[in-house]
Scaffold this motif. Structure first.
Motif, PDB file in Angstrom:
ATOM      1  N   SER A  84       0.835  -1.207   0.000  1.00  0.00           N
ATOM      2  CA  SER A  84       0.000   0.000   0.000  1.00  0.00           C
ATOM      3  C   SER A  84       0.870   1.258   0.000  1.00  0.00           C
ATOM      4  O   SER A  84       0.345   2.366  -0.133  1.00  0.00           O
ATOM      5  N   THR A  85       2.170   1.112   0.175  1.00  0.00           N
ATOM      6  CA  THR A  85       3.059   2.257  -0.020  1.00  0.00           C
ATOM      7  C   THR A  85       3.845   2.099  -1.334  1.00  0.00           C
ATOM      8  O   THR A  85       4.844   2.761  -1.551  1.00  0.00           O
ATOM      9  N   PHE A  86       3.359   1.211  -2.200  1.00  0.00           N
ATOM     10  CA  PHE A  86       3.846   1.038  -3.571  1.00  0.00           C
ATOM     11  C   PHE A  86       5.342   0.726  -3.634  1.00  0.00           C
ATOM     12  O   PHE A  86       6.038   1.112  -4.586  1.00  0.00           O
ATOM     13  N   ASP A  87       5.841  -0.003  -2.635  1.00  0.00           N
ATOM     14  CA  ASP A  87       7.287  -0.260  -2.517  1.00  0.00           C
ATOM     15  C   ASP A  87       7.859  -0.853  -3.809  1.00  0.00           C
ATOM     16  O   ASP A  87       7.532  -1.984  -4.184  1.00  0.00           O
ATOM     17  N   SER A  88       8.739  -0.100  -4.444  1.00  0.00           N
ATOM     18  CA  SER A  88       9.353  -0.528  -5.710  1.00  0.00           C
ATOM     19  C   SER A  88      10.481   0.448  -6.012  1.00  0.00           C
ATOM     20  O   SER A  88      10.625   1.482  -5.353  1.00  0.00           O
ATOM     21  N   THR A  89      11.277   0.104  -7.026  1.00  0.00           N
ATOM     22  CA  THR A  89      12.362   0.983  -7.457  1.00  0.00           C
ATOM     23  C   THR A  89      12.097   1.354  -8.926  1.00  0.00           C
ATOM     24  O   THR A  89      11.180   0.787  -9.532  1.00  0.00           O
ATOM     25  N   PRO A  90      12.890   2.228  -9.527  1.00  0.00           N
ATOM     26  CA  PRO A  90      12.658   2.556 -10.940  1.00  0.00           C
ATOM     27  C   PRO A  90      12.736   1.317 -11.842  1.00  0.00           C
ATOM     28  O   PRO A  90      12.183   1.298 -12.940  1.00  0.00           O
ATOM     29  N   GLN A  91      13.386   0.244 -11.376  1.00  0.00           N
ATOM     30  CA  GLN A  91      13.479  -0.995 -12.180  1.00  0.00           C
ATOM     31  C   GLN A  91      12.272  -1.906 -11.947  1.00  0.00           C
ATOM     32  O   GLN A  91      11.978  -2.779 -12.760  1.00  0.00           O
ATOM     33  N   GLY A  92      11.617  -1.780 -10.841  1.00  0.00           N
ATOM     34  CA  GLY A  92      10.483  -2.668 -10.563  1.00  0.00           C
ATOM     35  C   GLY A  92      10.293  -2.888  -9.078  1.00  0.00           C
ATOM     36  O   GLY A  92      10.777  -2.099  -8.291  1.00  0.00           O
ATOM     37  N   ASN A  93       9.563  -3.892  -8.596  1.00  0.00           N
ATOM     38  CA  ASN A  93       9.109  -4.938  -9.503  1.00  0.00           C
ATOM     39  C   ASN A  93       7.622  -4.847  -9.829  1.00  0.00           C
ATOM     40  O   ASN A  93       7.089  -5.771 -10.455  1.00  0.00           O
ATOM     41  N   ILE A  94       6.960  -3.754  -9.447  1.00  0.00           N
ATOM     42  CA  ILE A  94       5.515  -3.700  -9.707  1.00  0.00           C
ATOM     43  C   ILE A  94       5.250  -3.657 -11.220  1.00  0.00           C
ATOM     44  O   ILE A  94       4.452  -4.448 -11.751  1.00  0.00           O
ATOM     45  N   LEU A 134       2.286  13.233   2.110  1.00  0.00           N
ATOM     46  CA  LEU A 134       2.617  12.608   0.837  1.00  0.00           C
ATOM     47  C   LEU A 134       3.577  11.447   1.109  1.00  0.00           C
ATOM     48  O   LEU A 134       4.388  11.503   2.044  1.00  0.00           O
ATOM     49  N   LEU A 135       3.497  10.410   0.266  1.00  0.00           N
ATOM     50  CA  LEU A 135       4.323   9.209   0.473  1.00  0.00           C
ATOM     51  C   LEU A 135       5.794   9.538   0.714  1.00  0.00           C
ATOM     52  O   LEU A 135       6.428   8.992   1.626  1.00  0.00           O
ATOM     53  N   ASN A 136       6.323  10.469  -0.089  1.00  0.00           N
ATOM     54  CA  ASN A 136       7.761  10.765  -0.011  1.00  0.00           C
ATOM     55  C   ASN A 136       8.122  11.628   1.201  1.00  0.00           C
ATOM     56  O   ASN A 136       9.289  11.969   1.394  1.00  0.00           O
ATOM     57  N   GLU A 137       7.125  11.974   2.029  1.00  0.00           N
ATOM     58  CA  GLU A 137       7.408  12.706   3.276  1.00  0.00           C
ATOM     59  C   GLU A 137       6.915  11.904   4.476  1.00  0.00           C
ATOM     60  O   GLU A 137       6.791  12.417   5.573  1.00  0.00           O
ATOM     61  N   SER A 138       6.585  10.626   4.239  1.00  0.00           N
ATOM     62  CA  SER A 138       5.921   9.829   5.276  1.00  0.00           C
ATOM     63  C   SER A 138       6.892   8.985   6.094  1.00  0.00           C
ATOM     64  O   SER A 138       6.484   8.281   7.002  1.00  0.00           O
ATOM     65  N   PRO A 147      13.405   2.896  -1.109  1.00  0.00           N
ATOM     66  CA  PRO A 147      13.084   4.264  -0.667  1.00  0.00           C
ATOM     67  C   PRO A 147      12.122   4.928  -1.666  1.00  0.00           C
ATOM     68  O   PRO A 147      12.386   4.943  -2.857  1.00  0.00           O
ATOM     69  N   MET A 148      10.994   5.424  -1.163  1.00  0.00           N
ATOM     70  CA  MET A 148       9.959   5.991  -2.027  1.00  0.00           C
ATOM     71  C   MET A 148      10.083   7.518  -2.005  1.00  0.00           C
ATOM     72  O   MET A 148       9.672   8.164  -1.055  1.00  0.00           O
ATOM     73  N   THR A 149      10.630   8.053  -3.078  1.00  0.00           N
ATOM     74  CA  THR A 149      10.950   9.481  -3.085  1.00  0.00           C
ATOM     75  C   THR A 149      10.027  10.300  -3.992  1.00  0.00           C
ATOM     76  O   THR A 149      10.284  11.466  -4.242  1.00  0.00           O
ATOM     77  N   ASP A 150       8.964   9.699  -4.482  1.00  0.00           N
ATOM     78  CA  ASP A 150       7.992  10.433  -5.300  1.00  0.00           C
ATOM     79  C   ASP A 150       6.604   9.886  -4.989  1.00  0.00           C
ATOM     80  O   ASP A 150       6.388   8.669  -5.026  1.00  0.00           O
TER      81      ASP A 150
END
Ligand SMILES: Nc1ncnc2c1ncn2[C@@H]1O[C@H](COP(=O)(O)OP(=O)(O)O)[C@@H](O)[C@H]1O
Ligand SMILES: O=C(O)[C@@H](O)C(=O)COP(=O)(O)O
Length: 411
Positions: A84-94, A134-138, A147-150
């Motif tokens: 629910s915090t969309f944990d992923s990186t620019p490569q994936g894996n979502i 916002l997610l990136n300030e949570s 790390p979710m920065t956006d």
């Protein structure tokens, strides 16, 4: 089996199974792709993978293997569960996994909805919020592995996939299931295949669930599953549970804000032992020493490596993040294995990756879903003599550990 689910981690899988069970479905959580057939009476099956933070190609391979098995069990619809915090990186894996599943299922209107209002996660104008932040300030900007920065989910997902990312706004969602179906269709006509859908309240998720009836693939957090049991003719019902007496223990490798508060509260009045990452990596502390301590401690002993972001960053800079995570996860799994071998009957874990390592280490291949302890965390029965609770990093009230132990024991 009607609904087939693929979870990208073990805590998240039990979170989804919890929502489906509360909605009246008979659910079983499997560790990895089972070798044999599904339980005959299961209406939904959740194949729990540890695929969130692995190489994207391997995550796709494992997810497609899970899909093959679920289809062979007769599943009519597939749910890909991520955080629910969309944990992923620019490569994936979502992105890579959603794309591979969509191609395999010939799915064109693929909902992307991490919202889970019960734990404060909402999606508005394509942006993910955790409570009022916002997610990136949570705090998620400091996650050790993802790390979710956006907070803009559309922007975060786009580089992970070759599909175009679309959006159905809250204004449309508030119009109910029919409006949502039209919104999804409009996005499809516009060439979008992964479609971020806003959701702020449980009512929104129920309507999104109704709109998803008959779609081959849904992706999201457990919230978007709220409306699914109804699509299969199930009604909300109490989930049965028989408690388990005996020796309990808790293990925490989560460094989230919520877990650190739970650890701080627990250690103020109960036995707790900190695991220092450098000591584990350099072999200066042994799982046997810690297991002996836990088995000898009174009440609910907690073993934890949960640490503040500066400490985690320093450990990662010194040893590398994969090496640090791998060593700690392996250590926790071995402590759990030794304790269960010595007679522990209730095991509470905190952290998705940590829980995955422990469940795999204990060789628990099938979990029955019990009642909810705190939002998103059910009691689970692994064997006639062993019950567990797998707490997602950011879930649970401050007194989670004691509360989980009371419920697991049957209170
Ligand atoms: N003190 C520490 N230093 C570095 N890494 C750590 C420390 N404690 C735990 N970790 C690692 O951080 C990761 C936390 O992820 P996870 O268990 O999924 O927790 P969460 O559910 O909060 O995301 C794990 O891989 C764990 O081994
Ligand atoms: O959707 C969620 O937030 C959870 O079900 C989940 O997946 C949490 O993952 P971890 O925080 O890594 O435990």
């Amino acid at each position: 089996m009607k609904l087939g689910c693929i979870g990208d981690d073990f805590t998240g899988s039990s979170d989804l199974a919890n929502t489906l069970a509360k909605g009246g479905m008979t659910v079983v959580q499997y560790t990895g792709v089972p070798e044999g057939p599904a339980d005959a009476d299961a209406q939904a099956g959740v194949v729990a993978l540890k695929s969130r933070s692995i190489d994207p190609e391997e995550a796709v391979r494992q997810s497609l293997a899970a899909l093959d098995w679920l289809r062979a069990q007769g599943c009519e619809q597939i749910f890909f569960k991520y955080c629910s915090t969309f944990d992923s990186t620019p490569q994936g894996n979502i992105g890579p996994v959603a794309e591979a599943l969509a191609k395999a299922l010939d799915a064109w209107q693929v909902i992307v909805c991490p919202a889970f209002p019960g734990t404060g996660r909402s999606v508005y104008q394509g942006h993910l919020f955790v409570a009022d932040k916002l997610l990136n300030e949570s705090g998620m900007q400091n996650h050790p592995l993802t790390p979710m920065t956006d907070a803009d989910i559309r922007r975060w997902l786009a580089p992970q996939t070759s599909f175009e990312v679309g959006h159905v706004s809250a204004r449309v969602v508030f119009g109910g299931a029919e409006a949502i179906s039209k919104g999804l269709w409009d996005q499809h006509v516009a060439g979008k295949r992964l479609i971020v859908v806003d959701a702020i309240r449980d009512e929104d998720l129920v309507e999104i669930g109704r709109a998803a009836k008959g779609l081959p693939l849904i992706t999201g957090g457990s919230g978007v599953a709220l409306g699914l049991p109804g699509n299969f003719g199930c009604k909300a019902a109490p989930v049965p549970w028989t408690g388990q007496g005996g020796k309990a223990m808790a293990l925490s490798g989560s460094c989230s804000i919520a877990t650190r508060a739970q650890v701080a509260r627990h250690k103020a009045h109960s036995p707790a032992r900190e695991i220092i990452a450098a000591e584990v990596i350099e072999g200066r502390v042994s799982p046997m020493e810690i297991a002996d301590w836990a088995m000898g401690a009174k009440g609910l002993p907690l073993v934890y490596s949960s640490a503040d972001p500066e400490i985690v960053k320093a450990v990662q800079a010194r040893f590398g993040s994969e090496a640090a995570s791998g060593a700690l996860e392996g250590f926790f799994a071995e402590v759990a294995r030794l304790c269960v071998a010595a007679g522990a009957t209730r095991v509470i874990t905190a952290g998705g990756e940590t829980s995955g390592a422990i469940v795999e280490g204990l060789g628990l291949d099938r979990l029955e879903i019990g009642p909810e302890i705190d939002p998103g965390v059910p009691a689970l029965r692994a064997r006639p003599d062993l019950v567990v609770a797998l707490k997602s990093g950011n879930f649970g009230a401050e007194d989670f550990f004691e509360k989980a132990d009371r419920l697991l024991a049957g209170a």
